[in-house]
Design a protein around this motif. Structure first.
Motif, PDB file in Angstrom:
ATOM      1  N   ASN A   1      -1.997  13.481  31.548  1.00 43.71           N
ATOM      2  CA  ASN A   1      -2.408  14.105  32.809  1.00 43.71           C
ATOM      3  C   ASN A   1      -2.799  15.572  32.601  1.00 43.71           C
TER       4      ASN A   1
ATOM      5  N   ARG B   1      -4.676  18.938  32.847  1.00 46.99           N
ATOM      6  CA  ARG B   1      -5.472  19.704  33.801  1.00 46.99           C
ATOM      7  C   ARG B   1      -5.578  21.106  33.251  1.00 46.99           C
TER       8      ARG B   1
ATOM      9  N   LYS C   1      -9.110  18.416  36.345  1.00 43.41           N
ATOM     10  CA  LYS C   1      -8.606  17.302  35.541  1.00 43.41           C
ATOM     11  C   LYS C   1      -9.500  17.095  34.337  1.00 43.41           C
TER      12      LYS C   1
END
Length: 128
Positions: free
Chosen positions: A65, A67, A127
């Protein structure tokens, strides 16, 4: 620059009126902002061009994940770290990303961000 060149510049600045100094100051500030914009765009291009490599490195450290935010002096990566991983893995990811990208990087998990800034940072992050 040599001492004599700097001295000459300072003497010329002293001879400017207050309005001329204000105009010069505004112009220099504008150039500085343009420079920051160019640097930030180039960092974004590097990140985009190395996306697969970044994700591979993150995977090596069980980070997911990803970012990021591009700041004035650095790129901030926010990651989720697998439960069985430690700060050593986060440090390894940090060093690997710095080496891969060639510019200053910091890496945080969401929980490491100060609560007062967390929502703003997470909401503005891109992202990967």
């Amino acid at each position: 620059m040599s001492y004599s060149v700097l001295t000459n510049i300072l003497e010329q600045l002293d001879s400017l009126s207050l309005d001329e100094k204000r105009i010069l100051s505004n112009h220099l500030a504008s150039l500085s902002e343009q420079n920051k914009s160019v640097i930030n765009r180039s960092r974004l291009k590097v990140i985009e061009s190395k996306k697969i490599d970044i994700l591979d490195v993150a995977n090596d450290y069980s980070a997911s994940n990803l970012r990021f935010l591009i700041e004035d002096k650095e790129v901030i990566f926010i990651v989720d770290l697998a439960k069985n991983r430690s700060l050593f893995d986060l440090g390894g990811l940090l060093e690997s990303l710095r080496e891969l990208l060639g510019f200053e990087v910091v890496v945080f998990t969401e929980s490491m961000l100060k609560e007062q800034y967390r929502e703003s940072i997470v909401n503005n992050a891109i992202k990967l």
